[in-house]
Scaffold this motif. Structure first.
Motif, PDB file in Angstrom:
ATOM      1  N   ALA A 446       0.861  -1.019  -0.116  1.00 52.88           N
ATOM      2  CA  ALA A 446      -0.086  -0.019  -0.082  1.00 52.88           C
ATOM      3  C   ALA A 446       0.702   1.171   0.063  1.00 52.88           C
ATOM      4  O   ALA A 446       0.257   2.347  -0.212  1.00 52.88           O
ATOM      5  N   GLU A 447       2.074   1.051   0.570  1.00 53.40           N
ATOM      6  CA  GLU A 447       3.103   2.396   0.598  1.00 53.40           C
ATOM      7  C   GLU A 447       3.731   2.505  -0.740  1.00 53.40           C
ATOM      8  O   GLU A 447       4.684   3.380  -0.929  1.00 53.40           O
ATOM      9  N   GLY A 448       3.593   1.667  -1.784  1.00 50.40           N
ATOM     10  CA  GLY A 448       4.405   1.607  -3.014  1.00 50.40           C
ATOM     11  C   GLY A 448       5.557   0.894  -2.868  1.00 50.40           C
ATOM     12  O   GLY A 448       6.507   0.922  -3.715  1.00 50.40           O
ATOM     13  N   GLY A 462      18.661  -4.631 -14.343  1.00 49.10           N
ATOM     14  CA  GLY A 462      20.267  -4.770 -14.163  1.00 49.10           C
ATOM     15  C   GLY A 462      20.684  -4.827 -12.650  1.00 49.10           C
ATOM     16  O   GLY A 462      21.731  -4.675 -12.307  1.00 49.10           O
ATOM     17  N   TYR A 463      19.642  -5.741 -12.021  1.00 48.32           N
ATOM     18  CA  TYR A 463      20.152  -6.132 -10.629  1.00 48.32           C
ATOM     19  C   TYR A 463      20.307  -7.602 -10.737  1.00 48.32           C
ATOM     20  O   TYR A 463      19.908  -8.425 -11.333  1.00 48.32           O
ATOM     21  N   GLU A 464      21.103  -8.399  -9.808  1.00 51.13           N
ATOM     22  CA  GLU A 464      21.615  -9.499  -9.734  1.00 51.13           C
ATOM     23  C   GLU A 464      20.698 -10.180  -8.689  1.00 51.13           C
ATOM     24  O   GLU A 464      20.343 -11.371  -9.038  1.00 51.13           O
ATOM     25  N   THR A 475       9.363   4.446  -6.365  1.00 53.59           N
ATOM     26  CA  THR A 475       9.773   5.761  -6.706  1.00 53.59           C
ATOM     27  C   THR A 475      11.385   6.210  -6.821  1.00 53.59           C
ATOM     28  O   THR A 475      11.797   6.841  -7.394  1.00 53.59           O
ATOM     29  N   GLU A 476      11.931   5.066  -5.993  1.00 57.99           N
ATOM     30  CA  GLU A 476      13.460   5.184  -6.285  1.00 57.99           C
ATOM     31  C   GLU A 476      14.086   4.755  -7.637  1.00 57.99           C
ATOM     32  O   GLU A 476      15.271   5.044  -7.848  1.00 57.99           O
ATOM     33  N   PHE A 477      13.259   4.102  -8.383  1.00 60.51           N
ATOM     34  CA  PHE A 477      13.564   3.713  -9.713  1.00 60.51           C
ATOM     35  C   PHE A 477      12.845   4.718 -10.686  1.00 60.51           C
ATOM     36  O   PHE A 477      12.965   4.374 -12.032  1.00 60.51           O
ATOM     37  N   MET A 478      12.609   5.956 -10.536  1.00 55.48           N
ATOM     38  CA  MET A 478      11.955   6.706 -11.412  1.00 55.48           C
ATOM     39  C   MET A 478      12.716   8.095 -11.366  1.00 55.48           C
ATOM     40  O   MET A 478      12.975   8.378 -10.389  1.00 55.48           O
ATOM     41  N   PRO A 479      12.574   8.852 -12.667  1.00 52.54           N
ATOM     42  CA  PRO A 479      13.269  10.338 -12.349  1.00 52.54           C
ATOM     43  C   PRO A 479      12.312  11.152 -11.724  1.00 52.54           C
ATOM     44  O   PRO A 479      11.145  10.761 -11.401  1.00 52.54           O
ATOM     45  N   PRO A 480      12.854  12.111 -11.104  1.00 48.40           N
ATOM     46  CA  PRO A 480      11.956  13.126 -10.195  1.00 48.40           C
ATOM     47  C   PRO A 480      10.697  13.529 -10.893  1.00 48.40           C
ATOM     48  O   PRO A 480       9.427  13.632 -10.211  1.00 48.40           O
ATOM     49  N   ASP A 481      10.516  13.985 -12.242  1.00 44.01           N
ATOM     50  CA  ASP A 481       9.261  14.405 -12.708  1.00 44.01           C
ATOM     51  C   ASP A 481       8.295  13.218 -12.866  1.00 44.01           C
ATOM     52  O   ASP A 481       7.047  13.323 -12.493  1.00 44.01           O
ATOM     53  N   VAL A 482       8.778  11.994 -13.082  1.00 38.27           N
ATOM     54  CA  VAL A 482       7.867  10.772 -13.060  1.00 38.27           C
ATOM     55  C   VAL A 482       7.391  10.380 -11.832  1.00 38.27           C
ATOM     56  O   VAL A 482       6.294  10.150 -11.547  1.00 38.27           O
ATOM     57  N   VAL A 483       8.161  10.811 -10.740  1.00 35.10           N
ATOM     58  CA  VAL A 483       7.685  10.360  -9.309  1.00 35.10           C
ATOM     59  C   VAL A 483       6.722  11.576  -8.779  1.00 35.10           C
ATOM     60  O   VAL A 483       5.793  11.209  -8.408  1.00 35.10           O
ATOM     61  N   ARG A 484       6.801  12.604  -9.427  1.00 34.37           N
ATOM     62  CA  ARG A 484       5.849  13.701  -8.946  1.00 34.37           C
ATOM     63  C   ARG A 484       4.451  13.151  -9.629  1.00 34.37           C
ATOM     64  O   ARG A 484       3.284  13.212  -9.131  1.00 34.37           O
ATOM     65  N   VAL A 508      14.519   4.115 -14.186  1.00 37.90           N
ATOM     66  CA  VAL A 508      16.028   4.294 -14.163  1.00 37.90           C
ATOM     67  C   VAL A 508      16.664   2.989 -13.688  1.00 37.90           C
ATOM     68  O   VAL A 508      16.451   2.334 -12.459  1.00 37.90           O
ATOM     69  N   LYS A 509      17.290   2.430 -14.762  1.00 38.35           N
ATOM     70  CA  LYS A 509      17.842   1.305 -14.338  1.00 38.35           C
ATOM     71  C   LYS A 509      19.210   1.328 -13.763  1.00 38.35           C
ATOM     72  O   LYS A 509      19.577   2.377 -13.342  1.00 38.35           O
ATOM     73  N   ARG A 510      19.737   0.310 -13.025  1.00 35.89           N
ATOM     74  CA  ARG A 510      20.955   0.318 -12.368  1.00 35.89           C
ATOM     75  C   ARG A 510      22.027   1.064 -12.918  1.00 35.89           C
ATOM     76  O   ARG A 510      22.903   1.783 -12.153  1.00 35.89           O
TER      77      ARG A 510
END
Length: 964
Positions: A446-448, A462-464, A475-484, A508-510
């Motif tokens: 529920a918190e994403g 790109g993660y193992e 949201t840690e995998f998104m650019p700032p504008d996409v996060v908003r 945003v990939k690794r």
């Protein structure tokens, strides 16, 4: 005088010390004397006094063994400045005594007059005590003033008996905004709002304070900046020793917030009463002691009581006697503990019957947790109580039914356990399929936060391992504008609708690469509708979007190319038609001038000459249109850009004026360009003039030459169609006002200009564009509003493979003297434009030639087939039906030796292609001088009769990059 006086006696004679003590005791002064007789003992006694024991008086002899009385006085002033110092000496001169008094001694007594000692001691001690008390009072007053000044939340002011301000603390300055200097001496009215400043009110207020000692009022005050506020003002009177008023003190506190709170409280109480009266329950309220003082109208309507009768504990009278003790006990316990109150009891209605009610009450507390009021309701539950009784009667039957149902549930539970085991096996299979699916999948809480990801998701990002991503917010995998956008729109929409399809995101990939994806997601809920997780599938569309962007760029380049081609065709067609008209106009003017070659008609000749000048200028304008249409006659050759720029420097500097400086940077290793140098000079001049006009207040123009190699990517999408290869770059840069993007897009459009009306034709950059494009080059503009403009001309490099070949008709060979001797002959003139045909016929006939006219190719062939023996065919290229080129081919089939002179409004008409003609065929550019027509015709006739001529066909087109 203290009960016992402690004295430090500096005396080397014990007898004199004892005599002094005896004299003091005789006078009734009890004394405790410490005698010292050396400097060290004296200093030690003073140090001890500072540490604890204090002396009321210091007696000192003047003459001592190791030092004198004045030195002792200096030590006493340093160590015990508050202790009075008296000299008691057997010999002390007047001057010495005066010096001692000036140094701080209280008095001196001679041993010969020992009777004076008690009075001197008593006087010195009293003066010291008085001085100490005065200093203490002054210190206390100072501290009091400091304390008053430190009070920031209260304005404290003192007034004289006339009501004028005599003191003003820091709180007054903060509250009213006036400094102490501004306030002192002003009347008390300075503190109040204008409507409160009535002199009678203030005098009456001060009189009341003098009578009552203290007065407290609430007035409207006004600060220096105009701010108005409510103040609680306390006035007191200070009296002198006689009891008469001596001064007034005023203390003002800002109570604006309190007044607002009181108003808000009254509003709240009013709202409470309105709500209470509108509720169907019986509503009541009580202070902290628990004795109700408010009932709503429903209470009185139900119980039939009157408001004046319901005071204190009178409410218990309407409670059923059997319920009264229990109800009182519960209510008393709640009032004592401050806990929530709830009780069921019966209340008597107005008719005497009782109904069951549920009484409830909650305490209202202040900021300190103290109960300020109780609010309660009585809800009618009579029907519910009766239903409970009925339910109790049916309980036994219910228990039997429960037992039967329990047995059924046990059996159903066994079946359910089997189903759960089967579902767990299916879930395990689904989890394995989820992890191995070829589509990137993930689930969120529920918190994403990421709950799970598929193997393909890890590979895509790109993660193992899952440990690197699970628990992290998506949201840690998104650019700032996409996060908003995700937080404000997509995520709320998903939770509201339960699903969305193909929602555009960027992840945003690794590695830092940003991928464009489409996300399809849905919300999974439990059996009660509660949120479990979101499941999402990710589709990578980065490659598709890049392809679409590339296609859009190509389509835009195509549209631009088509627009420029369409404009070129339009302007070229206009120039072609205009050339026909100019040919007729210029030719008729030539004929007119040839017939006005007499002194009597000089005025008419001047008029005709002026008209001829206008026609010539109009012909120049058509050439500029043809340049944009890429149909002007070019004479490409090896052109050294540095030599050309250096040769034009003087002309360019005169053109731009003194306010604009010109700098050139042409390296010696710059390549030669394959272009028409004359047209390049015109293009360069146009660019310099535009740069000058962009700097009305002056500036700097820089002209540079450089070598460049353009790849296929560099020329991709360019509307000019330039090919990859080596180019010479000629750049004209200015420091002017620059151009915004929308102006750059239209800069090459013909007749488009940003200059004021009358200051530009809008053809300068169009001509540059047409010339460079026709030369197989390209033009680039780099500009930004306010930062200047740089125009770069990319011209093909001269590769030096073979000699340059001039286009047909590009130069006219001079006619040898005497060529007219062989010019007699017959000319077949084919021209569909009557005005042009008339001028050409007249000019050729005036030259002594026989001219046969034809308006189209069909008519001309009929004349030849009918036996016409023509010596030369002069034909327009753009004929109706059969064009000039087709006519020439038909003529050569009939008479291969017959020469053909083409007339055209273009340098290379579309019907002639881009090639050159074999000997015997030539091209004459419209508009032409009649003398040029006659010279070209007679020259071709002379050449034919001299052995030249022969059929002509088009050779292969001129190479794009050939140099001498």
């Amino acid at each position: 005088m203290p009960a016992a006086v402690t004295i430090l006696h500096l005396e080397d004679s014990p007898l004199d010390c004892e005599l002094a003590c005896a004299r003091l005791r005789k006078a009734g002064i009890s004394c405790d004397v410490t005698r010292v007789d050396t400097r060290a003992a004296f200093e030690a006694a003073l140090v001890k006094a500072v540490g604890g024991q204090r002396f009321d008086l210091i007696l000192a002899d003047f003459s001592l063994p190791d030092f004198d009385g004045l030195a002792a006085l200096e030590i006493a002033k340093a160590r015990a400045p508050e202790t009075p110092f008296l000299f008691l000496s057997g010999r002390m001169g007047e001057e010495t005594a005066v010096s001692a008094l000036k140094m701080g001694a209280r008095d001196y007594v001679l041993k010969q007059r020992l009777a004076h000692l008690p009075a001197a001691v008593e006087r010195a001690i009293v003066e010291a005590r008085t001085l100490a008390e005065r200093r203490l009072a002054e210190e206390n007053l100072r501290r009091l003033r400091q304390a008053i000044d430190d009070i920031r939340d209260y304005a404290i002011v003192t007034l004289d008996l006339e009501g004028r301000i005599t003191s003003w603390n820091e709180g007054s300055r903060r509250l009213f905004g006036h400094t102490e200097e501004e306030a002192l001496g002003h009347p008390l009215s300075l503190l109040f709002a204008p409507e409160e400043r009535c002199a009678e009110n203030i005098r009456g207020l001060l009189a009341g304070v003098a009578e009552k000692e203290r007065c407290e009022v609430e007035w409207i005050h006004a600060a220096r900046d105009g701010r108005r506020f409510f103040g609680s003002t306390v006035l007191t009177v200070a009296r002198d020793a006689t009891g008469a008023p001596a001064a007034y003190s005023v203390v003002v506190r800002d109570i604006t917030d309190r007044r607002a709170s009181e108003i808000a409280l009254r509003d709240s109480e009013a709202k409470f009463r309105a709500i209470a009266e509108s509720m169907p329950q019986l509503v009541w309220s009580a202070p902290p002691d628990g004795l109700p003082d408010y009932y709503n109208l429903h209470w009185f309507a139900y119980t039939g009581t009157r408001p004046e009768a319901m005071t204190g504990a009178a409410w218990m009278d309407v409670v059923h006697p059997d319920d009264r003790a229990r109800t009182v006990a519960l209510w008393t316990a709640a009032v004592r503990s401050g806990d929530f109150y709830e009780a069921e009891y019966r209340l008597r209605e107005a008719g005497g019957r009782y109904r069951w009610f549920l009484g409830r009450a909650v305490p209202l507390r202040d900021g300190d947790g103290r109960i300020t009021r109780w609010f309660g309701t009585c809800t009618d539950i009579d029907d519910a109580v009766k239903a409970r009784a009925a339910q109790a009667d049916a309980r036994e039957d219910l228990e039997r039914q429960v037992a039967e149902r329990t047995a059924e549930l046990v059996a159903a539970n066994r079946r359910l356990l089997g189903e759960v085991a089967e579902r767990q096996r299916a879930q395990a299979d689904l989890s394995a399929l989820y992890a191995k699916t070829p589509v990137p999948l993930h689930s969120l809480d529920a918190e994403g936060r990421l709950l799970s990801v598929s193997d393909r998701w890890l590979e895509f990002m790109g993660y193992e391992s899952r440990g690197q991503v699970l628990g992290r917010n998506i949201t840690e995998f998104m650019p700032p504008d996409v996060v908003r956008e995700h937080r404000e729109h997509h995520w709320p929409e998903l939770l509201r609708l339960g699903a969305f399809q193909d929602m555009p995101y960027r992840l945003v990939k690794r590695s830092g690469e940003v991928a464009d994806v489409l996300v399809s997601a849905r919300v999974e809920r439990d059996g009660w509708g509660g949120f479990l997780r979101t499941m999402a599938a990710v589709v990578d569309v980065s490659a598709r979007l890049r392809a679409e962007a590339e296609r859009e760029r190509a389509e835009e380049a195509l549209r631009h190319s088509q627009k420029m081609d369409a404009l070129g065709q339009l302007t070229g067609g206009i120039a072609h038609d205009f050339n026909n008209l100019l040919t007729a106009i210029s030719g008729n003017l030539d004929l007119l001038l040839s017939r006005l070659d007499t002194a009597e008609r000089a005025d008419l000749r001047d008029y005709a000459s002026h008209a001829k000048v206008g026609a010539t200028r109009a012909a120049g304008l058509t050439q500029r249109l043809l340049a944009f249409a890429r149909r002007q006659p070019l004479r490409p050759d090896a052109t050294e850009p540095c030599v050309l720029v250096q040769g034009m420097e003087d002309l360019l500097r005169r053109t731009v004026g003194e306010q604009v400086s010109i700098a050139t940077d042409c390296p010696p290793d710059a390549w030669a360009a394959w272009c028409d140098s004359n047209q390049l000079e015109i293009a360069l001049l146009n660019l310099v003039v535009n740069a000058r006009d962009a700097m009305p207040d002056g500036g700097r123009i820089t002209i540079t030459a450089a070598n460049a190699h353009l790849t296929a990517a560099d020329v991709a999408g360019d509307a000019s169609g330039a090919a990859p290869g080596d180019y010479v770059v000629l750049t004209v840069a200015d420091t002017g006002m620059g151009m915004p993007p929308d102006i750059i897009k239209r800069a090459f459009d013909p007749f488009f200009t940003t200059k004021p009306i009358g200051q530009g034709t809008g053809l300068g950059l169009s001509q540059v564009y047409g010339f460079v494009s026709q030369s197989h080059g390209l033009v680039r503009i780099d500009s930004e509003a306010g930062r200047g403009t740089a125009v770069r001309l990319y011209l093909p490099r001269c590769d030096g493979e073979e000699g340059a070949v001039l286009p047909p008709g590009a130069a006219t060979a001079p006619i040898a003297n005497g060529a007219a001797d062989n010019t007699a002959g017959t000319v077949l003139l084919v021209e569909d434009e009557a005005l042009v045909r008339m001028v050409a016929v007249q000019a050729l006939e005036d030259a002594g030639l026989d001219v046969v006219e034809a308006s189209d190719g069909t008519e001309a062939l009929e004349l030849l087939d009918g036996g016409l023996r023509a010596d030369l065919v002069v034909t327009d290229v753009g004929l109706p039906g059969m064009n000039g080129r087709q006519l020439a081919e038909a003529v050569h089939e009939r008479r291969p030796e017959l020469g053909v002179l083409f007339m055209t409004g273009y340098a290379y008409d579309a019907t002639l292609g881009t090639g050159i003609l074999e000997p015997g065929c030539e091209v004459l550019q419209k508009p032409f001088e009649t003398t040029a027509l006659v010279a070209r015709v007679t020259g071709m006739l002379a050449h034919t009769r001299g052995g030249g001529g022969g059929g002509g066909v088009l050779r292969e087109s001129v190479p794009e990059r050939h140099c001498d």
